[in-house]
Design a protein around this motif. Sequence first.
Motif, mmCIF file in Angstrom:
data_model
loop_
_atom_site.group_PDB
_atom_site.id
_atom_site.type_symbol
_atom_site.label_atom_id
_atom_site.label_comp_id
_atom_site.label_asym_id
_atom_site.label_seq_id
_atom_site.Cartn_x
_atom_site.Cartn_y
_atom_site.Cartn_z
ATOM 1 N N ASP A 1 0.844 -1.144 -0.072
ATOM 2 C CA ASP A 1 -0.128 -0.038 -0.046
ATOM 3 C C ASP A 1 0.806 1.262 -0.103
ATOM 4 O O ASP A 1 2.144 1.191 0.085
ATOM 5 N N ILE A 2 0.133 2.396 0.017
ATOM 6 C CA ILE A 2 0.929 3.703 -0.085
ATOM 7 C C ILE A 2 1.060 4.406 1.377
ATOM 8 O O ILE A 2 -0.063 4.086 2.156
ATOM 9 N N VAL A 3 1.984 5.040 1.601
ATOM 10 C CA VAL A 3 2.066 5.556 2.776
ATOM 11 C C VAL A 3 2.709 7.125 2.515
ATOM 12 O O VAL A 3 3.202 7.478 1.429
ATOM 13 N N ASP A 4 2.798 7.773 3.656
ATOM 14 C CA ASP A 4 3.600 9.286 3.562
ATOM 15 C C ASP A 4 2.814 10.097 2.459
ATOM 16 O O ASP A 4 3.548 10.446 1.472
ATOM 17 N N GLU A 5 1.496 10.149 2.374
ATOM 18 C CA GLU A 5 0.932 11.093 1.569
ATOM 19 C C GLU A 5 1.025 10.651 0.059
ATOM 20 O O GLU A 5 1.505 11.570 -0.999
ATOM 21 N N GLY A 6 1.239 9.517 0.004
ATOM 22 C CA GLY A 6 1.316 8.914 -1.662
ATOM 23 C C GLY A 6 2.820 8.726 -2.275
ATOM 24 O O GLY A 6 3.123 8.787 -3.162
ATOM 25 N N GLN A 7 3.783 9.131 -1.049
ATOM 26 C CA GLN A 7 5.280 9.362 -1.376
ATOM 27 C C GLN A 7 6.156 7.965 -1.429
ATOM 28 O O GLN A 7 7.156 7.788 -1.930
ATOM 29 N N ASP A 8 5.573 7.031 -0.936
ATOM 30 C CA ASP A 8 6.407 5.646 -0.687
ATOM 31 C C ASP A 8 5.375 4.624 -0.264
ATOM 32 O O ASP A 8 4.393 4.654 -0.006
ATOM 33 N N ILE A 9 6.078 3.276 -0.497
ATOM 34 C CA ILE A 9 5.502 2.084 -0.749
ATOM 35 C C ILE A 9 5.655 1.372 0.802
ATOM 36 O O ILE A 9 6.916 1.344 1.252
ATOM 37 N N GLU A 10 4.655 0.866 1.432
ATOM 38 C CA GLU A 10 4.633 -0.113 2.495
ATOM 39 C C GLU A 10 4.490 -1.523 2.186
ATOM 40 O O GLU A 10 3.487 -1.764 1.552
ATOM 41 N N TYR A 11 5.200 -2.397 2.751
ATOM 42 C CA TYR A 11 5.000 -3.837 2.682
ATOM 43 C C TYR A 11 4.666 -4.218 4.138
ATOM 44 O O TYR A 11 5.342 -4.108 5.199
ATOM 45 N N ARG A 12 3.190 -4.735 4.239
ATOM 46 C CA ARG A 12 2.938 -5.331 5.393
ATOM 47 C C ARG A 12 2.800 -6.938 5.352
ATOM 48 O O ARG A 12 2.157 -7.276 4.067
ATOM 49 N N TYR A 13 3.030 -7.451 6.336
ATOM 50 C CA TYR A 13 2.731 -9.266 6.269
ATOM 51 C C TYR A 13 1.833 -9.446 7.408
ATOM 52 O O TYR A 13 1.856 -9.203 8.571
ATOM 53 N N THR A 14 0.872 -10.281 6.672
ATOM 54 C CA THR A 14 -0.159 -10.975 7.829
ATOM 55 C C THR A 14 -0.016 -12.492 7.948
ATOM 56 O O THR A 14 0.135 -13.079 6.647
ATOM 57 N N GLU A 15 -0.077 -13.230 8.891
ATOM 58 C CA GLU A 15 0.091 -14.553 9.102
ATOM 59 C C GLU A 15 -1.378 -15.091 8.382
ATOM 60 O O GLU A 15 -2.348 -14.785 8.972
ATOM 61 N N VAL A 16 -1.186 -16.340 7.852
ATOM 62 C CA VAL A 16 -2.170 -16.937 7.182
ATOM 63 C C VAL A 16 -2.678 -17.926 8.212
ATOM 64 O O VAL A 16 -1.727 -18.610 8.710
ATOM 65 N N LYS A 17 -3.827 -17.897 8.686
ATOM 66 C CA LYS A 17 -4.431 -18.889 9.836
ATOM 67 C C LYS A 17 -4.766 -20.173 8.950
ATOM 68 O O LYS A 17 -5.452 -20.071 8.135
#
Length: 100
Positions: free
Chosen positions: A83-99
């Motif tokens: 997704d986008i962070v910093d008011e559209g200036q950078d990319i964020e990678y988040r990880y969620t564990e699959v149950k």
Amino acid sequence: MSTIHVSDQAARWYKEELNLNEGDSIRFFARYSSGGGLHPGFSLGIAVEKPRHPADQTEVSGIQFFMEDHDYWYLKGHQLHVDIVDEGQDIEYRYTEVKQ
């Protein structure tokens, strides 16, 4: 069900930053890094290239996002959210564990 989730805003960011056209592809891969990603000593890298042996893939805004089979160990048991962070200036990678 895909384990790679890219928001429309993030796909547009990639298109603009990397000068991509519809039909282009982005490969996510594990790379050595001093920072910490999902696994210590590794982080997520990207490359603009076509898939050869994708373990997982998704298409957003005309761009194919994928991870090759030999790199898929990095996501095993997790979902990747881009997704986008910093008011559209950078990319964020988040990880969620699959149950299971």
